[in-house]
Design a protein around this motif. Structure first.
Motif, PDB file in Angstrom:
ATOM      1  N   ASP A   3      83.796  59.181 -70.819  1.00 24.79           N
ATOM      2  CA  ASP A   3      82.711  59.629 -71.694  1.00 24.79           C
ATOM      3  C   ASP A   3      83.000  60.931 -72.433  1.00 24.79           C
ATOM      4  O   ASP A   3      82.168  61.389 -73.221  1.00 24.79           O
ATOM      5  CB  ASP A   3      81.435  59.820 -70.871  1.00 24.79           C
ATOM      6  CG  ASP A   3      81.035  58.553 -70.118  1.00 24.79           C
ATOM      7  OD1 ASP A   3      81.126  57.469 -70.717  1.00 24.79           O
ATOM      8  OD2 ASP A   3      80.654  58.663 -68.934  1.00 24.79           O
ATOM      9  N   GLY A   4      84.147  61.544 -72.184  1.00 25.28           N
ATOM     10  CA  GLY A   4      84.430  62.845 -72.766  1.00 25.28           C
ATOM     11  C   GLY A   4      83.646  63.939 -72.060  1.00 25.28           C
ATOM     12  O   GLY A   4      83.010  63.717 -71.029  1.00 25.28           O
ATOM     13  N   LEU A   5      83.708  65.143 -72.611  1.00 24.98           N
ATOM     14  CA  LEU A   5      82.904  66.259 -72.117  1.00 24.98           C
ATOM     15  C   LEU A   5      81.565  66.247 -72.840  1.00 24.98           C
ATOM     16  O   LEU A   5      81.521  66.165 -74.068  1.00 24.98           O
ATOM     17  CB  LEU A   5      83.619  67.587 -72.375  1.00 24.98           C
ATOM     18  CG  LEU A   5      84.900  67.837 -71.574  1.00 24.98           C
ATOM     19  CD1 LEU A   5      85.624  69.070 -72.122  1.00 24.98           C
ATOM     20  CD2 LEU A   5      84.596  68.016 -70.091  1.00 24.98           C
ATOM     21  N   GLN A   6      80.474  66.324 -72.077  1.00 25.24           N
ATOM     22  CA  GLN A   6      79.147  66.239 -72.674  1.00 25.24           C
ATOM     23  C   GLN A   6      78.379  67.524 -72.385  1.00 25.24           C
ATOM     24  O   GLN A   6      78.147  67.864 -71.230  1.00 25.24           O
ATOM     25  CB  GLN A   6      78.390  65.044 -72.102  1.00 25.24           C
ATOM     26  CG  GLN A   6      79.074  63.707 -72.369  1.00 25.24           C
ATOM     27  CD  GLN A   6      78.287  62.545 -71.816  1.00 25.24           C
ATOM     28  OE1 GLN A   6      77.122  62.346 -72.168  1.00 25.24           O
ATOM     29  NE2 GLN A   6      78.914  61.773 -70.939  1.00 25.24           N
ATOM     30  N   VAL A   7      78.010  68.225 -73.451  1.00 26.34           N
ATOM     31  CA  VAL A   7      77.223  69.444 -73.337  1.00 26.34           C
ATOM     32  C   VAL A   7      76.052  69.355 -74.299  1.00 26.34           C
ATOM     33  O   VAL A   7      76.239  69.060 -75.482  1.00 26.34           O
ATOM     34  CB  VAL A   7      78.073  70.701 -73.630  1.00 26.34           C
ATOM     35  CG1 VAL A   7      77.195  71.954 -73.633  1.00 26.34           C
ATOM     36  CG2 VAL A   7      79.188  70.843 -72.601  1.00 26.34           C
ATOM     37  N   ASP A   8      74.864  69.583 -73.786  1.00 24.46           N
ATOM     38  CA  ASP A   8      73.644  69.515 -74.593  1.00 24.46           C
ATOM     39  C   ASP A   8      73.541  68.195 -75.343  1.00 24.46           C
ATOM     40  O   ASP A   8      73.097  68.135 -76.497  1.00 24.46           O
ATOM     41  CB  ASP A   8      73.586  70.694 -75.575  1.00 24.46           C
ATOM     42  CG  ASP A   8      73.522  72.041 -74.855  1.00 24.46           C
ATOM     43  OD1 ASP A   8      73.053  72.073 -73.712  1.00 24.46           O
ATOM     44  OD2 ASP A   8      73.963  73.048 -75.432  1.00 24.46           O
ATOM     45  N   GLY A   9      73.990  67.128 -74.694  1.00 23.17           N
ATOM     46  CA  GLY A   9      73.871  65.801 -75.258  1.00 23.17           C
ATOM     47  C   GLY A   9      74.944  65.421 -76.249  1.00 23.17           C
ATOM     48  O   GLY A   9      74.955  64.291 -76.750  1.00 23.17           O
ATOM     49  N   GLU A  10      75.870  66.327 -76.535  1.00 18.60           N
ATOM     50  CA  GLU A  10      76.949  66.046 -77.486  1.00 18.60           C
ATOM     51  C   GLU A  10      78.242  65.785 -76.726  1.00 18.60           C
ATOM     52  O   GLU A  10      78.632  66.571 -75.853  1.00 18.60           O
ATOM     53  CB  GLU A  10      77.145  67.219 -78.446  1.00 18.60           C
ATOM     54  CG  GLU A  10      78.260  66.991 -79.462  1.00 18.60           C
ATOM     55  CD  GLU A  10      78.508  68.215 -80.324  1.00 18.60           C
ATOM     56  OE1 GLU A  10      79.221  68.076 -81.342  1.00 18.60           O
ATOM     57  OE2 GLU A  10      78.018  69.299 -79.976  1.00 18.60           O
ATOM     58  N   SER A  11      78.904  64.702 -77.057  1.00 18.19           N
ATOM     59  CA  SER A  11      80.142  64.331 -76.379  1.00 18.19           C
ATOM     60  C   SER A  11      81.351  64.663 -77.246  1.00 18.19           C
ATOM     61  O   SER A  11      81.334  64.439 -78.462  1.00 18.19           O
ATOM     62  CB  SER A  11      80.145  62.829 -76.054  1.00 18.19           C
ATOM     63  OG  SER A  11      81.346  62.456 -75.427  1.00 18.19           O
TER      64      SER A  11
END
Length: 305
Positions: free
Chosen positions: A41-49
């Motif tokens: 899924d990649g790195l996800q921060v604040d809903g952004e991947s």
């Protein structure tokens, strides 16, 4: 730029996500579920991947140009040992870890002549899941040399600024390291022992009084060591950090819940050790360190029954 990040916890995820916008980022993480989640899924921060690579093999980071270390202070020696004689002399190594002693641990493993930058960051993030985090507040990062050239420190600061962080350099990083140490020493053990988020330091009068005493005691040690702190009132500074991170369970509480050794020896224990060298008594920090160790022992006994 090729960037390596050792440790994919909350801050490793946050910094990796930001840096991955314009760089080739690879994260070293021992927990397989986190590596698999980032691959999927990649790195996800604040809903952004954002796409990034993750691995359990240190050799995949040997060719990086900048190596960030985000593991707990208790894990520093283990985490950087695989990089002995494997990094280019030009590789900038950056520690943004809690507590004191990380510089010594990294140099013990990698040698005293490495290009090492030590930083103090007030960036905070909340782990939502493997490779997932939410940024909390709007922090800043200050970098200083522990062997890195001024040019290398400035290069890393620009790298962070380009990634959207507030970053700067300081000729003497000690005041900033001690500023963060004072905040950690005041907040972390109190909220960890109470099993409450950081905000308990402001909402509970007794917790606040203990935290204030811890902060003042640590500041007295710094003053005795002639370290010019970046604030005049340690308790006001601690309060500002708590206001920014009130909803967070800090790393010491997380470690107690997970049944792993905490960083208390690198935080409150570091204050106690420095106090002894400076002939300053530190009863509050000594007591809180002992209580955290007692809680660690209780969790270990509970886990074995």
């Amino acid at each position: 730029m090729r960037i390596g990040i050792v440790g994919a916890g909350a801050l490793g995820t946050l910094f990796g996500h930001r840096l991955a916008a314009g760089n080739d980022v690879v994260l070293l993480e021992q927990r397989r579920e986190i590596v698999d989640a980032i691959a999927r899924d990649g790195l996800q921060v604040d809903g952004e991947s954002r796409a990034a690579r993750a691995t359990t093999e240190a050799r995949e980071l040997f060719g990086v140009q900048v190596l960030f270390v985000f593991v707990r202070a208790t894990d520093t020696l283990r985490a950087v040992r695989p990089f002995v004689n494997e990094l280019s002399p030009a590789t900038a190594i950056v520690s943004l870890q809690n507590g004191l002693g990380n510089e010594e641990a990294i140099k013990t493993s990698l040698g005293s002549t490495i290009s090492l930058a030590i930083g103090a960051t007030t960036e905070s993030a909340l782990t939502l899941g493997p490779g997932q985090a939410r940024r909390v507040g709007d922090g800043s990062t200050v970098l200083g040399s522990a062997g890195a050239s001024p040019e290398a420190c400035n290069r890393v600061a620009r790298l962070l600024a380009d990634a959207g962080f507030r970053a700067s350099t300081a000729y003497d990083i000690r005041p900033h390291l001690w500023g963060k140490l004072i905040a950690n020493a005041a907040i972390n053990p109190v909220s960890a022992l109470l099993e409450r988020p950081n905000g308990v330091v402001l909402t509970d009068v007794y917790a606040g009084e203990v935290a204030r005493s811890l902060a003042q005691e640590a500041a007295t040690v710094a003053n005795a060591m002639r370290i010019p702190l970046p604030f005049t009132d340690p308790w006001s500074y601690v309060r500002s950090i708590v206001e920014q991170t009130a909803e967070l369970d800090n790393s010491m509480l997380y470690d107690l819940r997970s049944g792993v050794p905490t960083e208390v020896d690198f935080i409150n224990g570091a204050v106690v050790a420095a106090g002894r060298r400076a002939a300053v008594t530190t009863p509050y920090n000594e007591t809180l360190a002992a209580l955290v160790h007692a809680r660690e022992g209780t969790r270990e006994r509970d886990a074995s029954t």
